[in-house]
Write a protein that holds these residues in place. Structure first.
Motif, PDB file in Angstrom:
ATOM      1  N   GLU A 299      19.438  83.324  91.666  1.00  0.00           N
ATOM      2  CA  GLU A 299      18.581  84.524  91.962  1.00  0.00           C
ATOM      3  C   GLU A 299      17.188  84.269  91.579  1.00  0.00           C
ATOM      4  OE1 GLU A 299      21.588  88.166  90.495  1.00  0.00           O
ATOM      5  OE2 GLU A 299      19.879  87.598  89.178  1.00  0.00           O
ATOM      6  N   THR A 300      16.783  83.235  90.813  1.00  0.00           N
ATOM      7  CA  THR A 300      15.402  83.201  90.443  1.00  0.00           C
ATOM      8  C   THR A 300      14.975  82.202  91.699  1.00  0.00           C
ATOM      9  OG1 THR A 300      15.601  82.946  88.130  1.00  0.00           O
ATOM     10  CG2 THR A 300      13.668  81.770  88.926  1.00  0.00           C
ATOM     11  N   ALA A 301      15.867  81.160  91.865  1.00  0.00           N
ATOM     12  CA  ALA A 301      15.328  80.443  93.272  1.00  0.00           C
ATOM     13  C   ALA A 301      15.189  81.239  94.469  1.00  0.00           C
ATOM     14  CB  ALA A 301      16.342  79.092  93.398  1.00  0.00           C
ATOM     15  N   LEU A 302      15.895  82.294  94.770  1.00  0.00           N
ATOM     16  CA  LEU A 302      15.932  82.937  95.952  1.00  0.00           C
ATOM     17  C   LEU A 302      14.825  83.848  95.974  1.00  0.00           C
ATOM     18  CD1 LEU A 302      19.685  83.449  96.833  1.00  0.00           C
ATOM     19  CD2 LEU A 302      18.295  81.762  97.926  1.00  0.00           C
TER      20      LEU A 302
ATOM     21  N   ILE B 131       8.888  86.912  92.489  1.00  0.00           N
ATOM     22  CA  ILE B 131       8.603  86.719  91.130  1.00  0.00           C
ATOM     23  C   ILE B 131       7.125  86.662  91.049  1.00  0.00           C
ATOM     24  CG2 ILE B 131       8.921  85.326  89.041  1.00  0.00           C
ATOM     25  CD1 ILE B 131      11.863  85.226  90.159  1.00  0.00           C
ATOM     26  N   ARG B 132       6.768  85.525  91.600  1.00  0.00           N
ATOM     27  CA  ARG B 132       5.140  85.250  91.659  1.00  0.00           C
ATOM     28  C   ARG B 132       4.387  86.202  91.901  1.00  0.00           C
ATOM     29  NH1 ARG B 132       5.240  78.607  93.597  1.00  0.00           N
ATOM     30  NH2 ARG B 132       6.260  77.950  91.943  1.00  0.00           N
TER      31      ARG B 132
ATOM     32  N   ILE C   1      16.123  73.887 108.166  1.00  0.00           N
ATOM     33  CA  ILE C   1      15.125  75.080 107.756  1.00  0.00           C
ATOM     34  C   ILE C   1      15.064  75.601 106.275  1.00  0.00           C
ATOM     35  CG2 ILE C   1      15.077  76.117 110.069  1.00  0.00           C
ATOM     36  CD1 ILE C   1      17.216  78.194 109.320  1.00  0.00           C
ATOM     37  N   GLY C   2      16.115  74.827 105.627  1.00  0.00           N
ATOM     38  CA  GLY C   2      16.041  75.374 104.196  1.00  0.00           C
ATOM     39  C   GLY C   2      17.197  76.369 103.922  1.00  0.00           C
ATOM     40  N   GLU C   3      17.212  76.642 102.621  1.00  0.00           N
ATOM     41  CA  GLU C   3      18.266  77.620 102.208  1.00  0.00           C
ATOM     42  C   GLU C   3      17.698  79.072 102.511  1.00  0.00           C
ATOM     43  OE1 GLU C   3      20.977  78.965  98.199  1.00  0.00           O
ATOM     44  OE2 GLU C   3      19.366  77.501  98.014  1.00  0.00           O
ATOM     45  N   GLN C   4      18.317  79.933 102.912  1.00  0.00           N
ATOM     46  CA  GLN C   4      18.147  81.333 103.472  1.00  0.00           C
ATOM     47  C   GLN C   4      17.129  81.215 104.358  1.00  0.00           C
ATOM     48  OE1 GLN C   4      19.959  84.098 102.900  1.00  0.00           O
ATOM     49  NE2 GLN C   4      21.272  83.139 101.267  1.00  0.00           N
ATOM     50  N   GLY C   5      16.731  80.375 104.907  1.00  0.00           N
ATOM     51  CA  GLY C   5      15.630  80.108 105.851  1.00  0.00           C
ATOM     52  C   GLY C   5      14.109  80.737 105.428  1.00  0.00           C
ATOM     53  N   LEU C   6      13.796  80.488 103.923  1.00  0.00           N
ATOM     54  CA  LEU C   6      12.931  80.971 103.055  1.00  0.00           C
ATOM     55  C   LEU C   6      11.348  80.245 103.893  1.00  0.00           C
ATOM     56  CD1 LEU C   6      13.953  81.435  99.752  1.00  0.00           C
ATOM     57  CD2 LEU C   6      13.748  83.219 101.511  1.00  0.00           C
ATOM     58  N   SER C   7      11.721  79.202 104.453  1.00  0.00           N
ATOM     59  CA  SER C   7      10.588  78.424 105.141  1.00  0.00           C
ATOM     60  C   SER C   7       9.861  78.994 106.336  1.00  0.00           C
ATOM     61  CB  SER C   7      10.625  77.194 105.421  1.00  0.00           C
ATOM     62  OG  SER C   7      11.955  77.121 106.293  1.00  0.00           O
ATOM     63  N   LEU C   8      10.617  80.136 106.750  1.00  0.00           N
ATOM     64  CA  LEU C   8      10.346  80.884 108.027  1.00  0.00           C
ATOM     65  C   LEU C   8       9.723  82.390 107.598  1.00  0.00           C
ATOM     66  CD1 LEU C   8      13.219  80.091 110.280  1.00  0.00           C
ATOM     67  CD2 LEU C   8      11.095  78.871 110.241  1.00  0.00           C
TER      68      LEU C   8
END
Length: 560
Positions: free
Chosen positions: A183-186, A191-192, A448-455
């Motif tokens: 959850e923290t990673a996603l 959080i920030r 594109i990385g997990e969950q596409g968070l780079s997009l």
């Protein structure tokens, strides 16, 4: 398993033969001063040692390979079962708990099958055999060794009871920690954004501190048990040495028999000392198996009926017949007697206030859930009479929250159409205004990385929509998949979709009036029921509740 057991028993038998050879050496050649006989018996003892070493190698190698293969097979079955379980199951379960069951718990089971189980059988047979041999060599001291099993049994029973609870608590806490890490990673951006990094770090410290405390308590239990299991054979050995020496002095026992007796007694120390580890490993394996079977014993709620069949693609008529629905484990109905017909090739927009059941309604079409009462038909066939793999090939879905995987753009887009050509992919990307992917570092091959968070949110939505479009389904279910797009891009996507998917039956959950206007008809959902059906202009002119819904949706945008 039989071969492994035979090699284990063969190795134990070879090791048990060595003390008997020592007895013959001491009472024979040593007593007579026959160096030739001493060399022959020494060579025989060496041969037994080599045989034992070879059998141990074969047993461990083959057993470890078999256990790893079994672990892989169970993990494969568990993963396949998770794919069959309904969405409601995954709504309830923490992903970290499922992850710990599929990784660490299966690893625990494999370790017990690799070593604990075979050692339990071999050590038990060794203990019984050695005890019988000791009684035969000198029965008074042999009975002392046999009597030492009583306190061992008591210690083992007490230890197993407490360790089982500690093992379960540790494995559950490991699952909670895995969930928090995921959850923290996603949710790192959130959080920030709220400046809660220290708060989450403190929360993680609490969770990991509890995990440490449980692990320490578990280690204390094992340490106490190991000390007790180590104490018993050593006390017994002391009694054997003193009693055996007195028996030799009184002429009741030869020196060779005493040496053989002591050597055999020493061979019991490892089986007894390992008892704590075997019990601990067995208890961990039991709790791990219980946790795995919690998942495996869960029956899929959405399955193929016995008479389900594959159907050929039809015109795409969807009819809801008095549909009721409530989520598993709840008593409140989300949908209450929905009757609705979506004509072949028609685009039907579903409109309603938040919580009116729009997402629940469209989720029933691909059978992510099943109706509580009533039924839905596709071209006259009840959805439950269509095989799931066939139904989900006919129905394409795109959600408001797009799910992308840690794979390349190509793999994400072709998830529902693995045989698609580059031309078909390009067309789907053009329709959804997702041509930006060609500007990524490696184009379609960019990971594109997990969950596409780079997009961005809009980019993820367009990519997920391209995936749904590429499959060219007979029925397209879109749950507000364009909410993250600006009005201009959304208009371009809507126009392109109208051209490319002409003839495709579509169910759209939408909010923006501009999107609703592209629908052939609109269904107003209120309090779990269809309150009105008509064109956008008809409902706007004749249904006050419809105007109120649109006003509520546009009010935030006007006031921003």
């Amino acid at each position: 398993m039989l071969w492994l057991l035979l090699t284990g028993l063969g190795g134990a038998g070879a090791s048990l033969a060595v003390p008997l050879v020592v007895q013959r050496v001491v009472d024979g050649p040593v007593a007579r001063g026959d160096t030739r006989g001493l060399l022959l018996l020494g060579a025989l003892a060496l041969a037994f040692g080599v045989v034992e070493a070879a059998l141990i190698f074969v047993r461990r190698w083959t057993h470890a390979a078999a256990a790893v293969g079994l672990e892989a097979a169970i993990r494969d079955d568990l993963y396949a079962h998770l794919q069959r379980l309904p969405v409601s199951f995954h709504d309830r379960w923490q992903s970290g708990q499922l992850l710990s069951r599929a990784t660490s718990d299966l690893g625990v089971i494999r370790r017990f099958l690799s070593f604990g189980l075979i050692y339990l059988v071999v050590n038990t047979i060794t203990y019984v055999t050695v005890t019988a041999m000791l009684i035969r060599l000198y029965w008074p001291l042999g009975l002392v060794v046999a009597a030492s099993a009583v306190p061992l049994f008591i210690f083992a029973r007490q230890f197993a009871r407490g360790y089982l609870q500690a093992s379960r608590a540790l494995q559950e806490q490991q699952g909670d920690v895995a969930t928090l890490v995921e959850e923290t990673a996603l949710g790192l951006r959130t959080i920030r954004s709220y400046g809660r990094s220290r708060f989450m770090a403190a929360r993680f410290a609490d969770e990991i501190g509890e995990l440490r405390d449980i692990a320490v308590d578990k280690a204390v239990l094992l340490s106490r048990a190991s000390a007790k299991f180590d104490l018993v054979p050593n006390l017994t050995l002391a009694v054997v040495l003193v009693g055996g020496s007195l028996a030799v002095a009184n002429g009741e026992l030869t020196i060779g028999r005493l040496v053989a007796f002591a050597s055999l007694q020493l061979m019991l120390i490892w089986p007894i000392e390992s008892l704590g580890w075997i019990i601990a490993n067995g208890q961990e394996s039991m709790t791990a198996a219980d946790r795995v079977f919690e998942v495996m014993d869960t029956r899929p709620a959405v399955t193929d009926t016995p008479h389900a069949r594959a159907v050929e693609p039809g015109p795409g008529r969807i009819v809801f017949h008095d549909v009721h629905f409530r989520y598993p484990g709840t008593t409140q109905e989300v949908l209450r007697g929905v009757d609705l017909e979506v004509r072949p090739g028609e685009t039907m927009a579903i409109v309603g206030v938040t919580g009116s059941g729009k997402t629940s309604l469209v989720s029933l079409v691909p059978r992510l859930y099943d109706t509580t009462a009533g039924h839905i038909t596709l071209d006259g066939t009840d959805l439950r009479d269509i095989r799931l793999d066939c139904l989900r090939g006919l129905v394409g879905v795109a959600f408001e929250e797009p799910v992308l995987f840690s794979m390349s753009v190509r793999e994400n887009v072709t998830l529902g159409a693995p045989g698609a050509t580059d031309e078909q992919i390009a067309e789907a990307l053009a329709v959804t205004q997702a041509g930006y992917v060609y500007d990524l570092p490696w184009g379609l091959e960019t990971r594109i990385g997990e969950q596409g968070l780079s997009l961005s949110g809009g980019q993820r939505q367009r990519l997920a929509l391209a995936r749904a479009v590429l499959a060219r389904p007979r029925v397209l279910v879109l749950d507000d998949p364009l909410s993250a797009l600006d009005v201009h891009t959304e208009a371009l996507v809507d126009d392109a979709l109208a051209r490319v998917l002409k003839g495709t039956t579509a169910l759209l959950v939408v909010h923006r009036p501009s999107t609703i206007a592209h629908a052939d008809r609109v269904a107003l959902l209120a309090d779990g029921r269809i309150a009105a059906v008509g064109t956008h202009s008809e409902l706007l002119a004749t249904v006050p509740a419809y105007r109120a819904v649109l006003a509520a949706e546009t009010a935030p945008a006007q006031g921003s």
